[in-house]
Design an enzyme around this catalytic site. Structure first.
Site, PDB file in Angstrom:
ATOM      1  CD  GLU A  80      -2.932  -1.086   0.132  1.00 11.37           C
ATOM      2  OE1 GLU A  80      -3.107   0.003  -0.461  1.00 11.37           O
ATOM      3  OE2 GLU A  80      -3.541  -2.129  -0.172  1.00 11.37           O
ATOM      4  NE  ARG A  90     -17.842  -4.699   2.333  1.00  4.12           N
ATOM      5  CZ  ARG A  90     -18.030  -5.997   2.592  1.00  4.12           C
ATOM      6  NH1 ARG A  90     -19.246  -6.493   2.725  1.00  4.12           N
ATOM      7  NH2 ARG A  90     -16.994  -6.815   2.742  1.00  4.12           N
ATOM      8  CB  CYS A 143      -6.397  -3.254   6.061  1.00  5.07           C
ATOM      9  SG  CYS A 143      -6.693  -5.031   6.084  1.00  5.07           S
ATOM     10  CG  HIS A 167      -4.464  -5.365   1.429  1.00  6.96           C
ATOM     11  ND1 HIS A 167      -4.533  -3.988   1.423  1.00  6.96           N
ATOM     12  CD2 HIS A 167      -5.292  -5.775   2.432  1.00  6.96           C
ATOM     13  CE1 HIS A 167      -5.373  -3.587   2.374  1.00  6.96           C
ATOM     14  NE2 HIS A 167      -5.843  -4.651   3.000  1.00  6.96           N
TER      15      HIS A 167
END
Length: 216
Positions: A80, A90, A143, A167
Protein backbone atom coordinates in the site's frame (compact mmCIF):
# COMPACT_ATOMS: atom_id res chain seq x y z
CA UNK A 1 24.51 -6.34 14.76
CA UNK A 2 21.72 -7.38 12.38
CA UNK A 3 18.48 -5.61 11.81
CA UNK A 4 15.01 -6.68 12.96
CA UNK A 5 11.81 -6.88 10.94
CA UNK A 6 8.39 -7.03 12.61
CA UNK A 7 5.70 -8.64 10.45
CA UNK A 8 2.09 -8.81 11.62
CA UNK A 9 -0.89 -10.75 10.27
CA UNK A 10 -4.59 -10.57 11.09
CA UNK A 11 -6.85 -13.15 12.65
CA UNK A 12 -9.78 -14.47 10.54
CA UNK A 13 -12.77 -12.15 10.05
CA UNK A 14 -16.00 -11.81 8.13
CA UNK A 15 -17.03 -15.41 8.74
CA UNK A 16 -13.84 -16.90 7.29
CA UNK A 17 -12.16 -19.81 9.07
CA UNK A 18 -8.68 -18.61 8.16
CA UNK A 19 -6.86 -15.43 7.24
CA UNK A 20 -4.18 -15.88 4.58
CA UNK A 21 -2.30 -12.90 6.01
CA UNK A 22 -1.46 -14.69 9.25
CA UNK A 23 -1.05 -18.06 7.51
CA UNK A 24 1.62 -16.50 5.28
CA UNK A 25 3.29 -14.59 8.11
CA UNK A 26 3.54 -17.75 10.22
CA UNK A 27 5.46 -19.47 7.42
CA UNK A 28 7.98 -16.70 6.81
CA UNK A 29 11.62 -17.60 7.48
CA UNK A 30 13.04 -16.53 10.84
CA UNK A 31 15.72 -14.51 9.06
CA UNK A 32 15.71 -12.53 5.80
CA UNK A 33 19.07 -11.23 4.55
CA UNK A 34 20.79 -9.89 7.69
CA UNK A 35 17.52 -9.31 9.55
CA UNK A 36 15.75 -11.29 12.25
CA UNK A 37 12.03 -11.72 11.54
CA UNK A 38 9.60 -11.31 14.44
CA UNK A 39 5.99 -12.36 13.79
CA UNK A 40 2.82 -11.24 15.59
CA UNK A 41 -0.87 -12.04 15.13
CA UNK A 42 -3.22 -9.09 15.65
CA UNK A 43 -7.01 -8.81 16.08
CA UNK A 44 -9.38 -7.52 13.40
CA UNK A 45 -10.62 -4.78 15.72
CA UNK A 46 -10.46 -1.01 15.25
CA UNK A 47 -8.12 0.54 17.82
CA UNK A 48 -7.06 -2.78 19.37
CA UNK A 49 -5.17 -3.85 16.25
CA UNK A 50 -2.87 -0.78 16.21
CA UNK A 51 -2.39 -1.19 19.98
CA UNK A 52 -1.22 -4.77 19.38
CA UNK A 53 1.16 -3.55 16.69
CA UNK A 54 2.65 -0.96 19.02
CA UNK A 55 3.05 -3.53 21.80
CA UNK A 56 4.97 -5.72 19.36
CA UNK A 57 7.11 -2.74 18.29
CA UNK A 58 8.03 -2.01 21.92
CA UNK A 59 9.04 -5.63 22.44
CA UNK A 60 10.87 -6.27 19.16
CA UNK A 61 12.50 -2.84 18.65
CA UNK A 62 12.37 -3.34 14.86
CA UNK A 63 13.99 -1.40 12.06
CA UNK A 64 11.13 -2.22 9.67
CA UNK A 65 7.45 -2.98 10.30
CA UNK A 66 5.26 -4.63 7.67
CA UNK A 67 1.63 -5.37 8.47
CA UNK A 68 -0.18 -7.90 6.28
CA UNK A 69 -3.91 -8.14 5.58
CA UNK A 70 -6.34 -9.86 3.22
CA UNK A 71 -7.92 -8.00 0.31
CA UNK A 72 -10.49 -10.40 -1.07
CA UNK A 73 -11.04 -9.79 -4.77
CA UNK A 74 -7.49 -8.65 -5.55
CA UNK A 75 -5.45 -10.99 -7.73
CA UNK A 76 -2.00 -9.71 -6.78
CA UNK A 77 0.10 -8.96 -3.71
CA UNK A 78 -0.31 -5.24 -3.17
CA UNK A 79 1.94 -3.09 -0.99
CA UNK A 80 0.00 0.00 0.00
CA UNK A 81 1.19 3.49 -0.92
CA UNK A 82 -1.04 5.61 1.33
CA UNK A 83 -3.26 5.40 4.42
CA UNK A 84 -6.06 7.90 5.03
CA UNK A 85 -7.38 9.35 8.28
CA UNK A 86 -10.82 7.87 7.80
CA UNK A 87 -12.73 4.83 9.05
CA UNK A 88 -15.86 3.69 7.25
CA UNK A 89 -16.65 0.04 7.98
CA UNK A 90 -18.86 -1.93 5.57
CA UNK A 91 -19.13 -4.75 8.15
CA UNK A 92 -18.54 -4.82 11.92
CA UNK A 93 -15.09 -5.79 13.15
CA UNK A 94 -14.56 -8.87 15.32
CA UNK A 95 -15.69 -6.96 18.43
CA UNK A 96 -18.82 -5.65 16.72
CA UNK A 97 -17.53 -2.11 16.15
CA UNK A 98 -18.62 -0.42 12.94
CA UNK A 99 -17.33 3.15 12.69
CA UNK A 100 -18.99 5.14 9.92
CA UNK A 101 -17.38 8.27 8.45
CA UNK A 102 -15.03 8.78 11.42
CA UNK A 103 -11.55 10.24 11.59
CA UNK A 104 -8.99 7.81 13.02
CA UNK A 105 -6.90 10.55 14.65
CA UNK A 106 -8.94 13.74 15.19
CA UNK A 107 -5.81 15.92 15.16
CA UNK A 108 -3.78 13.80 12.75
CA UNK A 109 -2.92 14.60 9.12
CA UNK A 110 -5.31 13.59 6.34
CA UNK A 111 -2.95 10.87 5.13
CA UNK A 112 0.40 9.18 5.59
CA UNK A 113 2.55 7.75 2.83
CA UNK A 114 4.36 4.44 3.25
CA UNK A 115 7.96 4.77 4.37
CA UNK A 116 9.04 1.48 2.79
CA UNK A 117 10.03 1.41 -0.92
CA UNK A 118 6.76 0.05 -2.34
CA UNK A 119 7.79 0.36 -5.99
CA UNK A 120 11.06 -1.49 -5.38
CA UNK A 121 9.15 -4.17 -3.48
CA UNK A 122 6.70 -4.66 -6.35
CA UNK A 123 9.45 -4.74 -8.96
CA UNK A 124 11.33 -7.39 -6.98
CA UNK A 125 8.23 -9.56 -6.64
CA UNK A 126 7.37 -9.29 -10.33
CA UNK A 127 10.95 -10.14 -11.29
CA UNK A 128 10.64 -13.24 -9.09
CA UNK A 129 7.52 -14.26 -11.02
CA UNK A 130 5.06 -13.27 -8.30
CA UNK A 131 2.03 -11.16 -9.30
CA UNK A 132 2.31 -7.83 -7.50
CA UNK A 133 1.37 -4.19 -7.98
CA UNK A 134 1.29 -0.97 -5.98
CA UNK A 135 -2.09 -0.18 -4.41
CA UNK A 136 -3.15 3.40 -3.87
CA UNK A 137 -6.00 2.59 -1.46
CA UNK A 138 -5.79 0.57 1.73
CA UNK A 139 -9.57 0.79 2.07
CA UNK A 140 -11.45 2.18 5.06
CA UNK A 141 -11.59 -0.92 7.27
CA UNK A 142 -9.20 -2.23 9.94
CA UNK A 143 -6.33 -2.61 7.45
CA UNK A 144 -6.29 1.12 6.78
CA UNK A 145 -6.76 1.76 10.51
CA UNK A 146 -3.62 -0.25 11.22
CA UNK A 147 -1.61 1.33 8.41
CA UNK A 148 -2.57 4.88 9.37
CA UNK A 149 -1.93 4.35 13.07
CA UNK A 150 1.33 2.50 12.35
CA UNK A 151 2.68 5.39 10.29
CA UNK A 152 1.34 7.90 12.82
CA UNK A 153 3.13 6.19 15.72
CA UNK A 154 6.33 5.79 13.71
CA UNK A 155 6.27 9.49 12.80
CA UNK A 156 5.54 10.58 16.35
CA UNK A 157 7.26 8.04 18.61
CA UNK A 158 9.65 5.79 16.71
CA UNK A 159 11.90 7.93 14.51
CA UNK A 160 14.05 5.93 12.16
CA UNK A 161 11.67 2.97 11.97
CA UNK A 162 10.14 2.45 8.52
CA UNK A 163 6.77 0.85 7.92
CA UNK A 164 4.05 -0.15 5.48
CA UNK A 165 0.99 -2.32 4.96
CA UNK A 166 0.68 -5.06 2.34
CA UNK A 167 -2.44 -6.88 1.14
CA UNK A 168 -2.62 -10.47 -0.08
CA UNK A 169 -5.45 -12.12 -2.08
CA UNK A 170 -7.74 -14.87 -0.86
CA UNK A 171 -5.93 -18.15 -0.28
CA UNK A 172 -6.65 -20.96 -2.74
CA UNK A 173 -8.38 -22.88 0.08
CA UNK A 174 -10.82 -20.00 0.58
CA UNK A 175 -11.66 -19.86 -3.13
CA UNK A 176 -13.19 -23.33 -2.89
CA UNK A 177 -16.35 -21.80 -1.37
CA UNK A 178 -16.28 -18.48 -3.23
CA UNK A 179 -17.92 -17.62 -6.59
CA UNK A 180 -16.30 -18.93 -9.75
CA UNK A 181 -13.59 -16.58 -10.99
CA UNK A 182 -12.72 -15.14 -7.59
CA UNK A 183 -8.97 -14.42 -7.57
CA UNK A 184 -6.85 -16.42 -5.15
CA UNK A 185 -3.22 -17.32 -4.50
CA UNK A 186 -1.36 -20.21 -2.89
CA UNK A 187 -0.11 -19.42 0.62
CA UNK A 188 3.41 -20.48 -0.36
CA UNK A 189 3.40 -17.95 -3.20
CA UNK A 190 2.43 -15.26 -0.69
CA UNK A 191 5.28 -16.35 1.58
CA UNK A 192 7.76 -16.10 -1.28
CA UNK A 193 6.36 -12.72 -2.32
CA UNK A 194 6.51 -11.22 1.16
CA UNK A 195 10.04 -12.54 1.62
CA UNK A 196 11.21 -11.00 -1.67
CA UNK A 197 9.42 -7.74 -0.81
CA UNK A 198 11.19 -7.55 2.53
CA UNK A 199 14.55 -8.27 0.90
CA UNK A 200 13.90 -5.28 -1.36
CA UNK A 201 12.84 -3.13 1.59
CA UNK A 202 16.10 -3.95 3.36
CA UNK A 203 18.12 -3.17 0.25
CA UNK A 204 16.51 0.19 -0.64
CA UNK A 205 16.56 3.23 1.62
CA UNK A 206 14.95 5.23 -1.18
CA UNK A 207 12.22 4.03 -3.54
CA UNK A 208 12.65 3.57 -7.27
CA UNK A 209 11.57 6.36 -9.62
CA UNK A 210 9.37 4.23 -11.85
CA UNK A 211 5.78 4.71 -13.00
CA UNK A 212 3.20 2.55 -11.24
CA UNK A 213 0.13 4.77 -11.45
CA UNK A 214 -3.07 4.17 -13.38
CA UNK A 215 -5.04 6.33 -15.82
CA UNK A 216 -8.33 6.16 -13.92
Amino acid sequence: MGRTILVTGFQPFGGERMNPAWEAVKRLPDAIADATVVKAEIPVVFGKAPEAVEAAIKEAQPDIVLCIGQAGGRAKITPEFVAINYADARIPDNDGNQPIAERIEPEGPAAYFATLPVKAMVQAMNEAGIPAEVSYTAGTYVCNDVMYELLHMLACRYPGVRGDFLHVPYATEQAAHLPSGTPSMEIETMVKGITVALEAALAHDEDLAIATGSTH
